[in-house]
Design an enzyme around this catalytic site. Structure first.
Site, PDB file in Angstrom:
ATOM      1  N   GLU A  87      -1.089  -1.902 -10.374  1.00  0.00           N
ATOM      2  CA  GLU A  87      -2.100  -1.518 -11.264  1.00  0.00           C
ATOM      3  C   GLU A  87      -2.747  -2.505 -12.373  1.00  0.00           C
ATOM      4  OE1 GLU A  87      -3.640   0.475  -9.872  1.00  0.00           O
ATOM      5  OE2 GLU A  87      -2.008   2.040  -8.707  1.00  0.00           O
ATOM      6  N   ILE A 114       1.007  -1.161   0.025  1.00  0.00           N
ATOM      7  CA  ILE A 114       0.028  -0.042  -0.045  1.00  0.00           C
ATOM      8  C   ILE A 114       0.979   1.300  -0.048  1.00  0.00           C
ATOM      9  CG2 ILE A 114      -1.911   1.149   1.199  1.00  0.00           C
ATOM     10  CD1 ILE A 114      -2.345  -1.812  -0.001  1.00  0.00           C
ATOM     11  N   GLY A 126     -12.886   1.004 -10.649  1.00  0.00           N
ATOM     12  CA  GLY A 126     -13.063   2.339 -11.165  1.00  0.00           C
ATOM     13  C   GLY A 126     -12.102   3.342 -10.657  1.00  0.00           C
TER      14      GLY A 126
END
Length: 391
Positions: free
Chosen positions: A370, A170, A244
């Site tokens: 990602e 993270i 999203g």
């Protein structure tokens, strides 16, 4: 006999594709990077730490945190302008662009898109100014490419929510004032705002990295973390919420990877012009020029792809599949450019006196975060065949 050299982007006429505002934003971010970031980045990378609070304040003052969002102290720029800012930041270091991407396109975007008015008013102005730092807790030790396999869960207890689980890799985790944490509930996947200091919520830095060292990377641990009912993001239900947000962050990577590649190629061009080998400039050898020409071609194509996707995003016509095209191509080609540039610098290419090996190491992480190259390949494959191959 020599002729004046052109910058690789000049061959493609890139500046003619930008408007005045976009060029001004690009130049402003580039000047800040050259002045305030580039002189320190090798040391930050070598130490494996960054002055995150100071950087957030500087970047907030510059106006790049959540710059593509409207209202709440955000600049409200277009997608191309935001992409160019990401490009210039990643030309310094991928870790710096990651800080901005996670802040603006993950944490802030989640609150802006899915939060209540009260949540937006509480957090977004301070995050845009860099007073508050955010992080985005989706990835888990056993759930990366398949977020549907997450184990973090939240249960209702009276009027409260109680969260348990672990998040991994993270960015900004241990320095964040607010964490957007995604968890399973009886009502599907939901997002929660977890302020730093909440009992049971801890963050631990991940050490011994050889990539993205100028970036804070953490593990988040939630042990019976009790949150009030208004901690949940009301507008997000199911995986479409976090996915999203990921598409917003991936868009910044499409531009950012071009910045890292550009910095490597500019370094290699300058080095090849100055380095003498066998009584002539390294740039004068045919094999060297073949490498430089091939890299110029791929860099320009990647920039054109990024700009096209930016125009589509500004027009409201971007799709996840198109973002996958950009992320897959531009990161893959940027990594290859970094590796080729390293060969031109020889032994000098492995030192932090030059940025090339640092970019190459960083891009190894960008290649898989990602969304891995394999995942984006399958997204494109599904798009052109109509047949999903994920399972």
């Amino acid at each position: 006999m020599t002729s004046p050299s052109l910058h690789p982007f000049d061959l493609f006429g890139i500046d003619t594709l930008l408007n005045d505002e976009e060029r001004d934003i690009r130049d402003t971010v580039r000047a800040m990077g050259d002045r305030d970031l580039r002189p320190h980045i090798a040391d930050w990378f070598e130490r494996g730490s960054i002055p995150a609070r100071e950087l957030a304040a500087q970047l907030g003052e510059l106006g790049v945190l959540g710059m593509h969002l409207q209202g709440y102290g955000c600049a409200g720029t277009g997608a191309v302008a935001y992409g160019l800012a990401c490009l210039e930041l990643e030309a310094v270091d991928s870790g710096l662009r990651s800080l901005v991407s996670v802040q603006g396109s993950l944490a802030m975007y989640a609150i802006w898109k899915y939060g209540s008015r009260e949540q937006k008013e509480q957090w977004l102005p301070g995050m845009a100014a860099g007073r508050f730092i955010g992080c985005f807790g989706l990835t888990e030790p056993d759930a990366g490419s398949d977020p549907g396999a997450m184990r973090t869960h939240a249960r209702r207890d009276g009027g409260d929510w109680v969260l348990n689980g672990t998040k991994m890799w993270i960015t900004n985790g241990s320095v964040a004032d607010i964490a957007v944490v995604w968890a399973r509930t009886d009502d599907g996947v939901r997002g929660f705002l977890v302020p730093a200091g909440t009992p049971g919520f801890t963050a631990h830095d991940i050490r011994h990295k050889v990539s993205l060292r100028a970036s804070v990377t953490s593990e988040l641990v939630l042990e019976d973390v009790r949150l009030p009912a208004d901690a949940v993001l009301p507008g997000a239900r199911g995986l479409s919420g976090p996915l999203g947000c990921l598409n917003e962050a991936r868009f910044g990577i499409v531009f950012g990877a071009v910045g890292a590649a550009r910095d490597c190629l500019e370094t290699a061009l300058a080095y090849a012009a100055d380095r003498t080998v066998f009584d002539r400039p390294l740039a004068g050898f045919q094999l060297t020029q073949q490498k430089l020409a091939d890299m110029t071609l791929e860099l320009g194509k990647g920039m054109l792809l990024a700009l096209q996707l930016g125009r589509l995003k500004d027009a409201g016509r971007i799709t996840p599949e198109r973002i996958s095209l950009g992320k897959l191509n531009n990161v893959r080609e940027a990594l290859e450019i970094a590796r080729q540039c390293r060969t031109l610098l020889g032994a000098n290419g492995i030192t932090l006196e030059y940025p090339v090996i640092r970019h190459a190491n960083n891009l190894e992480s960008v290649l898989t975060y990602e969304g891995t190259s394999e995942v984006h390949t399958l997204v494109i494959g599904r798009s052109v065949t109509g047949v999903p191959a994920f399972r």
